[in-house]
Write a protein that holds these residues in place. Sequence first.
Motif, PDB file in Angstrom:
ATOM      1  N   UNK A  17       0.833  -1.206   0.000  1.00  0.00           N
ATOM      2  CA  UNK A  17       0.000   0.000   0.000  1.00  0.00           C
ATOM      3  C   UNK A  17       0.865   1.253   0.000  1.00  0.00           C
ATOM      4  N   UNK A  18       1.926   1.260   0.807  1.00  0.00           N
ATOM      5  CA  UNK A  18       2.819   2.418   0.872  1.00  0.00           C
ATOM      6  C   UNK A  18       3.587   2.611  -0.438  1.00  0.00           C
ATOM      7  N   UNK A  19       4.024   1.518  -1.044  1.00  0.00           N
ATOM      8  CA  UNK A  19       4.739   1.606  -2.317  1.00  0.00           C
ATOM      9  C   UNK A  19       3.782   2.083  -3.409  1.00  0.00           C
ATOM     10  N   UNK A  20       2.580   1.519  -3.457  1.00  0.00           N
ATOM     11  CA  UNK A  20       1.620   1.900  -4.486  1.00  0.00           C
ATOM     12  C   UNK A  20       1.258   3.384  -4.373  1.00  0.00           C
ATOM     13  N   UNK A  21       1.157   3.890  -3.155  1.00  0.00           N
ATOM     14  CA  UNK A  21       0.809   5.298  -2.955  1.00  0.00           C
ATOM     15  C   UNK A  21       1.811   6.207  -3.671  1.00  0.00           C
ATOM     16  N   UNK A  22       3.089   5.904  -3.569  1.00  0.00           N
ATOM     17  CA  UNK A  22       4.120   6.710  -4.236  1.00  0.00           C
ATOM     18  C   UNK A  22       4.165   6.389  -5.720  1.00  0.00           C
ATOM     19  N   UNK A  23       4.168   5.104  -6.061  1.00  0.00           N
ATOM     20  CA  UNK A  23       4.274   4.681  -7.454  1.00  0.00           C
ATOM     21  C   UNK A  23       3.131   5.235  -8.307  1.00  0.00           C
ATOM     22  N   UNK A  24       1.914   5.250  -7.769  1.00  0.00           N
ATOM     23  CA  UNK A  24       0.748   5.655  -8.557  1.00  0.00           C
ATOM     24  C   UNK A  24       0.489   7.161  -8.543  1.00  0.00           C
TER      25      UNK A  24
END
Length: 151
Positions: A17-24
């Motif tokens: 969730x934390x990675x997706x928040x930045x990636x997206x």
Amino acid sequence: MRKIDIEKQININATVEQVWQVFSDFKAYTEWSPTILFLTAAPQQGESTTVLLQQPDGKKMTMHPKVLQLVEMKELRWRGRLLLPGLFDGEHYFILKPLPNGTTLFIQGEHFDGLLVPLLRKMILGPTQRGFEAFNQALKRKVEEQVTMSL
């Protein structure tokens, strides 16, 4: 050889969730990404987008890939072409895999195919591959920095 596959992986000390928040957050790429400089719009499955890329050797290129797959917190996949199908095609993917220890395996890769692949082999295995590594490292730094700041 008309086909080349490259793939780079990195373990990010954060949840999917934390990675997706930045990636997206594609508009924020200008703040941290060394290779994907700009997307005109957030990718939508089945639609094309415009992407400005910069290789580690400084070469910039604009692509108009079609988004093949967009699954929140799991995967983004697009296909780009040079002029005509079969000349130089690339299917680029980003995959996020949750690991049992609460971290995330981030995978970036591309399947290259077409008549020009043998002529562009040096670029693919050199600057393009280094660009994947640079993006992955920058994403890791950005995500882990945000996680640390939120503690």
